[in-house]
Design a protein around this motif. Structure first.
Motif, PDB file in Angstrom:
ATOM      1  N   SER A 210      29.145  29.116  34.630  1.00 18.92           N
ATOM      2  CA  SER A 210      30.130  28.549  35.286  1.00 18.92           C
ATOM      3  C   SER A 210      30.818  29.138  36.369  1.00 18.92           C
ATOM      4  N   PRO A 211      30.635  29.546  37.541  1.00 20.80           N
ATOM      5  CA  PRO A 211      31.648  30.252  38.215  1.00 20.80           C
ATOM      6  C   PRO A 211      32.967  29.570  38.606  1.00 20.80           C
ATOM      7  N   VAL A 212      33.716  30.419  38.515  1.00 20.20           N
ATOM      8  CA  VAL A 212      35.352  29.791  38.912  1.00 20.20           C
ATOM      9  C   VAL A 212      36.131  30.795  39.748  1.00 20.20           C
ATOM     10  N   THR A 213      37.200  30.192  40.313  1.00 20.89           N
ATOM     11  CA  THR A 213      37.852  30.838  41.032  1.00 20.89           C
ATOM     12  C   THR A 213      39.378  30.426  41.152  1.00 20.89           C
ATOM     13  N   PHE A 214      40.291  31.272  40.917  1.00 21.14           N
ATOM     14  CA  PHE A 214      41.634  30.893  40.801  1.00 21.14           C
ATOM     15  C   PHE A 214      42.493  31.418  41.939  1.00 21.14           C
ATOM     16  N   SER A 215      43.533  30.708  42.621  1.00 18.69           N
ATOM     17  CA  SER A 215      44.368  31.051  43.530  1.00 18.69           C
ATOM     18  C   SER A 215      45.675  32.024  43.061  1.00 18.69           C
ATOM     19  N   SER A 216      46.316  32.673  43.732  1.00 13.99           N
ATOM     20  CA  SER A 216      47.536  33.259  43.337  1.00 13.99           C
ATOM     21  C   SER A 216      48.373  32.233  42.696  1.00 13.99           C
ATOM     22  N   ARG A 217      48.616  30.986  43.197  1.00 15.08           N
ATOM     23  CA  ARG A 217      49.499  30.018  42.734  1.00 15.08           C
ATOM     24  C   ARG A 217      49.165  29.957  41.265  1.00 15.08           C
ATOM     25  N   ALA A 218      47.631  29.471  41.062  1.00 15.49           N
ATOM     26  CA  ALA A 218      47.086  29.311  39.593  1.00 15.49           C
ATOM     27  C   ALA A 218      47.519  30.502  38.834  1.00 15.49           C
ATOM     28  N   VAL A 219      47.398  31.771  39.392  1.00 10.21           N
ATOM     29  CA  VAL A 219      47.651  33.031  38.521  1.00 10.21           C
ATOM     30  C   VAL A 219      49.305  32.809  38.145  1.00 10.21           C
ATOM     31  N   GLN A 220      49.906  32.618  38.885  1.00  9.12           N
ATOM     32  CA  GLN A 220      51.372  32.505  38.891  1.00  9.12           C
ATOM     33  C   GLN A 220      51.695  31.338  37.559  1.00  9.12           C
ATOM     34  N   ALA A 221      51.142  29.954  37.974  1.00  8.80           N
ATOM     35  CA  ALA A 221      51.226  29.099  36.626  1.00  8.80           C
ATOM     36  C   ALA A 221      50.902  29.519  35.271  1.00  8.80           C
ATOM     37  N   LEU A 222      49.649  30.347  35.434  1.00 13.38           N
ATOM     38  CA  LEU A 222      49.269  30.998  34.266  1.00 13.38           C
ATOM     39  C   LEU A 222      50.215  32.009  33.651  1.00 13.38           C
ATOM     40  N   LYS A 223      50.915  32.826  34.289  1.00 17.95           N
ATOM     41  CA  LYS A 223      52.067  33.867  33.970  1.00 17.95           C
ATOM     42  C   LYS A 223      53.180  33.116  33.563  1.00 17.95           C
ATOM     43  N   SER A 224      53.546  31.762  33.883  1.00 21.46           N
ATOM     44  CA  SER A 224      54.713  31.072  33.655  1.00 21.46           C
ATOM     45  C   SER A 224      54.544  30.263  32.462  1.00 21.46           C
ATOM     46  N   ARG A 225      53.285  30.336  31.937  1.00 23.13           N
ATOM     47  CA  ARG A 225      53.347  29.487  30.570  1.00 23.13           C
ATOM     48  C   ARG A 225      54.253  29.528  29.493  1.00 23.13           C
ATOM     49  N   LYS A 226      54.656  28.536  29.030  1.00 21.54           N
ATOM     50  CA  LYS A 226      55.327  28.708  27.892  1.00 21.54           C
ATOM     51  C   LYS A 226      54.715  28.634  26.455  1.00 21.54           C
TER      52      LYS A 226
END
Lengths: 393, 393
Positions: A210-226
């Motif tokens: 399954s090819p996937v791609t994540f934007s910088s916004r998504a990466v930011q959301a990932l980094k901000s997870r609680k």
């Protein structure tokens, strides 16, 4: 153990014109049979870097976090949801077929709330309804929708939907399983944030990646997870150290080496053809198939402006046993087409023109086979002739 | 897109003697290159039924719920945990290497409590400590341990540990990634409840699939869940309708068709050889490698009684740059061996003798290559001669 098979499996030769897998080119099959090497071998790591570039090109994206999940499209779907969605989040999910429903399941299994925007099967997602849902709910974390619904053959307006998500501060999660390589998937232009696809549709590699791609916004959301990502296998923070680590790549899991050879080869072929040319080819084969079907007297489920060229939902004529027709197509010609799912079971066939299955040979094989099996239910000789005219004038 | 590769990837020829993947036989590579057919094709469904029987034989189990997860071993691991463990459960997890640590991660990501029983890396799980942990904690849902620790080359006593689990009313979750096909894995005799493995170790198929098997006790626990399985992709209740449905099989996800051809072929080869013969071969190759290593003056990390024949942790001699040695082995001979992980990084090499890599050719190639690269650090000529004597008298 005496009743066990002690013989190799020899698959029959098929013509794959269902909803996927599509026919796999001998070049891709041969690539899969090259000798296995280690998943940390410098030569393999170089291949992974190439694969990333090829996937970025296919997605029309510069996203750094672009790779192939080591599992089928449903694993890619789950990777998008478990990494971005946390318990208590609200996600607006568009459901106009099977795969939108599966997105809803994913949202709920992340402990989040799914606000469902429903549209009839066979119609696209209605942006007005989506906008109303985004307005009616506070702090929507993401909007999730299927670009190309494999269960119905409908395209939704991904650009418009991504824009709506962003206007309301939400991420856009987009299923491009059936669209990637077949019709324009413009990840950066749309501003899509988390996008997954499948190897076995318009890319014509075997199923399983399954090819996937994540934007910088998504990466930011990932980094901000609680909270921690609930899946270890699909945790992007860990996967990135393997796919994105360059020479410092660290072990996460053992990559499916030979399957990745195959996907690489299929993407090299797509690159050789050119993405625009591949889109045109899918469109042209659809026009020919449509001309043939209509000349035979068969109709398409989906309205013209939202029809997917690569997945044609064909209305089963009155009084025809659709399953018997599929069985005959398989028995007589080795031709596989798909059945309807869910609400469309028994009502449509799904004819795929994906990747290597989008050729004049396939269009003609399908029309002649349908004519042979449907007999007097269709107008004799008309289908292939109309398709030939559409293709070659 | 001009800097993209437009050429096929041609992997170098390697000799795979790391911790997996192991060398894949040309028969298996050829099987993977057979034409892709549909995942619901009657011919494919028949192949899946055969595969189930072959896996049951390999696991020495009659478990109905036996199949291959469409992902690597870490997906198989996750399938076992997410299906059986619910938030609030207590799980005793044995950690004596990398993969026990990964089990703990899985338990915690299911919202459960992990009670860790630690043993030193390079030693087996201590049943006395496990018993104490099972006694000290009320209502333990499961005991989880690694049968064959790939990170250290240690075998733990799976039969004894499963018996302890059952004596305390707990399920036994067992990692057999590196053991299946190499040493006895006796699922029914042990009474193991949820067992996962990998395709790329002693089964010598390419990486990417995870054989799993679940006992009737595990199925009962699954049916008694109060919460939904957090992973849709790995939800056994849904997967069973696909793998176990016979003619009524329903679509869940698109199976990795060609990868399953490969696993089927590797299991046919194991069946032809016989499981007992395969175990004996792994043992004999280990004895020969050990004789050679010792004659050269190299030592093994693990005490004899818990050494895995298929994964040999070799102590790096004083003053030797272990990474440089591995780079030289690869550059001179195309030979891959593994590095130490975690606490053993820099201290050991991991030499695999798994599946198709457990042959006299591999033993001799490894010993002569090590001698070439280590030079005056080892006793010249002694290793291969000792191995030859061990193999052929």
């Amino acid at each position: 153990m005496s009743n066990l098979p002690a013989t190799s499996f020899q698959p029959p030769l098929r013509i794959l014109m269902g909803p996927g897998p599509s026919d796999v080119h001998p070049r891709v099959l041969a690539a899969q049979a090259r000798p296995t090497i280690g998943h940390l071998d410098p030569a393999f790591v170089g291949m992974m870097d190439e694969l990333k570039g090829l996937l970025q090109a296919a997605f029309r994206s510069d996203n750094e976090m672009t790779f192939a999940v080591s599992g089928p499209g449903s694993a890619g779907m789950e990777a998008c949801f478990v990494n971005l969605i946390e318990p208590g989040d609200t996600v607006v999910v568009c459901v106009n077929g099977v795969f939108g429903g599966r997105m809803k399941e994913n949202v709920e299994r992340c402990g989040a709330r799914a606000v469902v925007v429903e549209d009839a099967w066979g119609t696209p997602v209605d942006p007005a309804k989506v906008e109303a849902a985004l307005k009616a709910n506070a702090n929507v974390k993401a909007l999730a929708f299927v670009h190309a619904e494999t269960s119905t053959g409908v395209e939704s307006d991904a650009g418009a939907l991504c824009a709506l998500a962003h206007a309301h501060g939400a991420l856009a999660i987009v299923d491009t399983v059936t669209s990637l390589g077949g019709i324009p998937v413009l990840v950066d232009q749309w501003g899509a944030d988390a996008v997954y696809s499948g190897s076995q549709k318009c890319l014509s590699a075997p199923p399983g990646l399954s090819p996937v791609t994540f934007s910088s916004r998504a990466v930011q959301a990932l980094k901000s997870r609680k909270t921690k990502v609930q899946s270890w296998f699909l945790d992007l923070t860990l996967l990135t150290a393997y796919w994105g680590g360059g020479a410092k790549r660290t072990y996460h899991h053992t990559a499916p080496v030979n399957a990745l050879y195959g996907l690489h080869e299929s993407l090299v072929m797509l690159h050789e053809e050119g993405l625009d040319a591949a889109w045109s080819r899918h469109r042209a084969m659809h026009e020919a198939l449509k001309a043939g079907l209509e000349a035979m007297g068969l109709g398409l489920l989906v309205a013209e402006q939202s029809r997917l060229p690569q997945l044609n939902a064909v209305t089963v004529p009155e009084g025809v046993d659709e399953a018997a027709v599929r069985a005959q197509l398989l028995a007589r010609f080795g031709l596989e087409i798909g059945a309807g799912l869910g609400a469309l079971a028994g009502k449509v066939w799904r004819i795929g023109l994906m990747g290597q299955s989008a050729t004049p040979r396939h269009v003609m094989a399908c029309l002649t086979a349908l004519e042979s099996v449907l007999g007097e239910k269709v107008k004799p000789g008309a289908g292939p002739a109309a398709a030939s005219r559409a293709l070659f004038g």
